[in-house]
Design a protein around this motif. Structure first.
Motif, PDB file in Angstrom:
ATOM      1  N   ILE A 167       0.750  -0.974   0.310  1.00  0.00           N
ATOM      2  CA  ILE A 167      -0.074  -0.073   0.053  1.00  0.00           C
ATOM      3  C   ILE A 167       1.159   1.196  -0.039  1.00  0.00           C
ATOM      4  N   TYR A 168       1.977   0.884   0.268  1.00  0.00           N
ATOM      5  CA  TYR A 168       2.575   2.705   0.373  1.00  0.00           C
ATOM      6  C   TYR A 168       3.353   2.091  -0.656  1.00  0.00           C
ATOM      7  N   GLN A 169       3.909   1.796  -1.679  1.00  0.00           N
ATOM      8  CA  GLN A 169       3.708   1.849  -2.802  1.00  0.00           C
ATOM      9  C   GLN A 169       3.355   2.350  -4.226  1.00  0.00           C
ATOM     10  N   LEU A 170       1.872   2.691  -3.656  1.00  0.00           N
ATOM     11  CA  LEU A 170       0.629   3.209  -4.594  1.00  0.00           C
ATOM     12  C   LEU A 170       1.344   4.614  -4.849  1.00  0.00           C
ATOM     13  N   MET A 220     -16.401   6.045  -0.959  1.00  0.00           N
ATOM     14  CA  MET A 220     -15.994   6.606  -0.014  1.00  0.00           C
ATOM     15  C   MET A 220     -15.020   7.372   0.559  1.00  0.00           C
ATOM     16  N   LYS A 221     -14.099   7.634  -1.042  1.00  0.00           N
ATOM     17  CA  LYS A 221     -12.774   8.423  -0.627  1.00  0.00           C
ATOM     18  C   LYS A 221     -13.932   9.933  -0.653  1.00  0.00           C
ATOM     19  N   ILE A 222     -14.559  10.157  -1.527  1.00  0.00           N
ATOM     20  CA  ILE A 222     -15.994  11.170  -1.541  1.00  0.00           C
ATOM     21  C   ILE A 222     -16.597  11.289   0.076  1.00  0.00           C
ATOM     22  N   ILE A 223     -17.004  10.017   0.290  1.00  0.00           N
ATOM     23  CA  ILE A 223     -17.181  10.311   2.503  1.00  0.00           C
ATOM     24  C   ILE A 223     -16.480  10.541   2.537  1.00  0.00           C
ATOM     25  N   LEU A 224     -15.388   9.903   3.029  1.00  0.00           N
ATOM     26  CA  LEU A 224     -14.204  10.632   4.062  1.00  0.00           C
ATOM     27  C   LEU A 224     -13.829  11.844   4.401  1.00  0.00           C
ATOM     28  N   GLY A 225     -13.484  12.397   2.800  1.00  0.00           N
ATOM     29  CA  GLY A 225     -13.461  13.463   2.321  1.00  0.00           C
ATOM     30  C   GLY A 225     -14.226  15.043   3.020  1.00  0.00           C
ATOM     31  N   GLU A 226     -15.445  14.166   2.328  1.00  0.00           N
ATOM     32  CA  GLU A 226     -16.690  15.374   2.980  1.00  0.00           C
ATOM     33  C   GLU A 226     -16.890  15.084   5.241  1.00  0.00           C
ATOM     34  N   LEU A 227     -17.011  14.156   5.468  1.00  0.00           N
ATOM     35  CA  LEU A 227     -16.203  14.059   6.807  1.00  0.00           C
ATOM     36  C   LEU A 227     -15.920  14.824   7.620  1.00  0.00           C
ATOM     37  N   ALA A 236      -6.012   0.959   1.442  1.00  0.00           N
ATOM     38  CA  ALA A 236      -5.380   1.542  -0.029  1.00  0.00           C
ATOM     39  C   ALA A 236      -6.123   3.195   0.085  1.00  0.00           C
ATOM     40  N   VAL A 237      -7.505   2.759   0.487  1.00  0.00           N
ATOM     41  CA  VAL A 237      -8.272   4.604   0.342  1.00  0.00           C
ATOM     42  C   VAL A 237      -8.051   5.514   1.510  1.00  0.00           C
ATOM     43  N   LEU A 238      -7.725   4.900   2.602  1.00  0.00           N
ATOM     44  CA  LEU A 238      -7.004   5.630   3.845  1.00  0.00           C
ATOM     45  C   LEU A 238      -5.395   5.782   3.226  1.00  0.00           C
ATOM     46  N   PHE A 239      -4.609   5.270   3.028  1.00  0.00           N
ATOM     47  CA  PHE A 239      -2.994   5.529   2.782  1.00  0.00           C
ATOM     48  C   PHE A 239      -3.273   7.163   1.773  1.00  0.00           C
ATOM     49  N   GLN A 240      -4.555   6.779   0.319  1.00  0.00           N
ATOM     50  CA  GLN A 240      -4.409   8.038  -0.907  1.00  0.00           C
ATOM     51  C   GLN A 240      -5.075   8.642  -0.234  1.00  0.00           C
ATOM     52  N   LEU A 241      -5.963   9.324   0.544  1.00  0.00           N
ATOM     53  CA  LEU A 241      -6.482  10.404   1.427  1.00  0.00           C
ATOM     54  C   LEU A 241      -5.251  10.925   2.752  1.00  0.00           C
ATOM     55  N   GLY A 242      -4.137  10.329   2.942  1.00  0.00           N
ATOM     56  CA  GLY A 242      -3.202  10.931   3.302  1.00  0.00           C
ATOM     57  C   GLY A 242      -3.081  10.083   4.968  1.00  0.00           C
ATOM     58  N   TYR A 243      -3.722   8.832   4.972  1.00  0.00           N
ATOM     59  CA  TYR A 243      -3.407   8.345   7.126  1.00  0.00           C
ATOM     60  C   TYR A 243      -2.340   7.624   7.243  1.00  0.00           C
ATOM     61  N   VAL A 246      -3.893   6.911  10.955  1.00  0.00           N
ATOM     62  CA  VAL A 246      -4.516   8.518  11.557  1.00  0.00           C
ATOM     63  C   VAL A 246      -3.856   9.631  10.446  1.00  0.00           C
ATOM     64  N   LYS A 247      -4.579  10.866  10.724  1.00  0.00           N
ATOM     65  CA  LYS A 247      -4.684  11.570   9.918  1.00  0.00           C
ATOM     66  C   LYS A 247      -4.854  13.572  10.849  1.00  0.00           C
ATOM     67  N   ASN A 248      -3.852  14.119  11.015  1.00  0.00           N
ATOM     68  CA  ASN A 248      -4.080  15.433  11.322  1.00  0.00           C
ATOM     69  C   ASN A 248      -4.679  16.349   9.957  1.00  0.00           C
TER      70      ASN A 248
END
Length: 285
Positions: free
Chosen positions: A116-119, A217-224, A249-256, A279-281
């Motif tokens: 996942i960290y190679q994505l 899911m990426k869009i929903i998490l971004g809205e949250l 993979a979704v979480l990693f690509q969103l910056g977590y 985790v994300k700041n």
């Protein structure tokens, strides 16, 4: 053993305070908050674990208690940056049965994290077809939300299969966003907000199989995340099934960022599973 409904209990004595989450379905107890005499409160916690015959005890511990918990045979499993009003929370666990401590998937899951960290993280923001409509859910959506979770998850660690439980979480401050398609909820996730410590767990992520190709899911998490920022909450974390490449993979690509793995943590999907901590700041992006 405890009855099958989970509950939060407060234990207070003259020199300590404990907030305990009793979770009979997952055969565990979780210490969500504590203060006072650490030696004594750990003794009471262990007594509670034996009384309820749990297989796993989890504690959200502060950094200054790290070494003391080692001495009490707890082991660190994950970290949430800035969980306690800016200070890190360390998730420690103790296991009470050999079966709960065994796991056949650990090495495979380590390899998946490396993959996942190679994505590529520069993927463009997804735009689903116009038939998909994003909304914040209210109590009128509870029945349909429960139906979604029943369809996606054969087993789930909380009673989201029950509409009344969904309504209860909404009343307690949990925020849900959903995608509708042709009038039906096809994707959903929530933010479970801790208003005292100013953090939130992004959770209850589910999308029907036929609708997973549009990045909903990426869009929903971004809205949250936007909702959390509006409330002044910048510590966001999510706990994903360790065997689910897609959700991790979704979480990693969103910056977590990956922050550890909770072994045999809960019954989800169709069995007892390990869960990865991400985790994300939200203040830095």
């Amino acid at each position: 053993m405890m009855n099958q409904s989970s509950s939060t209990m407060i234990m207070e004595e003259s020199n300590f305070f404990l907030e305990v989450y009793l979770d009979p379905f997952n055969k565990r107890i979780r210490i969500d908050d504590y203060r006072g005499n650490l030696h004594l409160l750990l003794e009471r916690t262990e007594e509670l674990a034996h009384k309820h015959q749990v297989e796993k005890l989890i504690m959200k511990a502060r950094s200054e208690d790290f070494l003391h918990l080692f001495e009490k045979s707890f082991q660190p499993e994950a970290v949430v940056d800035r969980y306690f009003l800016g200070s890190n929370a360390h998730f420690f666990s103790k296991f009470y049965t050999m079966e709960r401590k065994k796991n056949d998937h650990w090495i495979t899951e380590d390899g998946m994290i490396q993959s996942i960290y190679q994505l590529d993280t520069t993927i463009n923001k997804p735009y689903p077809p116009k038939e998909y409509e994003l909304k914040r859910a209210d109590e009128s959506c509870a029945e349909e939300l429960s139906a979604l979770y029943r369809e996606v998850f054969q087993i789930y660690p909380t009673p989201l299969h029950e509409p009344e439980y969904v309504k209860k979480t909404m009343k307690e401050g949990t925020v849900y966003y959903v995608f509708f398609h042709q009038g039906k909820i096809v994707s959903a996730a929530s933010a479970e907000i801790n208003s005292f410590y100013k953090n939130a767990e992004l959770t209850d992520c589910a999308t029907l199989k036929d609708h997973r190709k549009y990045g909903l899911m990426k869009i929903i998490l971004g809205e949250l995340e936007d909702e959390l920022r509006r409330q002044g909450i910048f510590c966001a974390y999510s706990i994903a099934r360790s065997l689910s490449f897609g959700m991790n993979a979704v979480l990693f690509q969103l910056g977590y960022k990956y922050r550890g793995r909770l072994m045999n943590n809960c019954y989800i999907y169709d069995k007892l599973e390990n869960m990865n901590m991400w985790v994300k700041n939200l203040a830095s992006c």
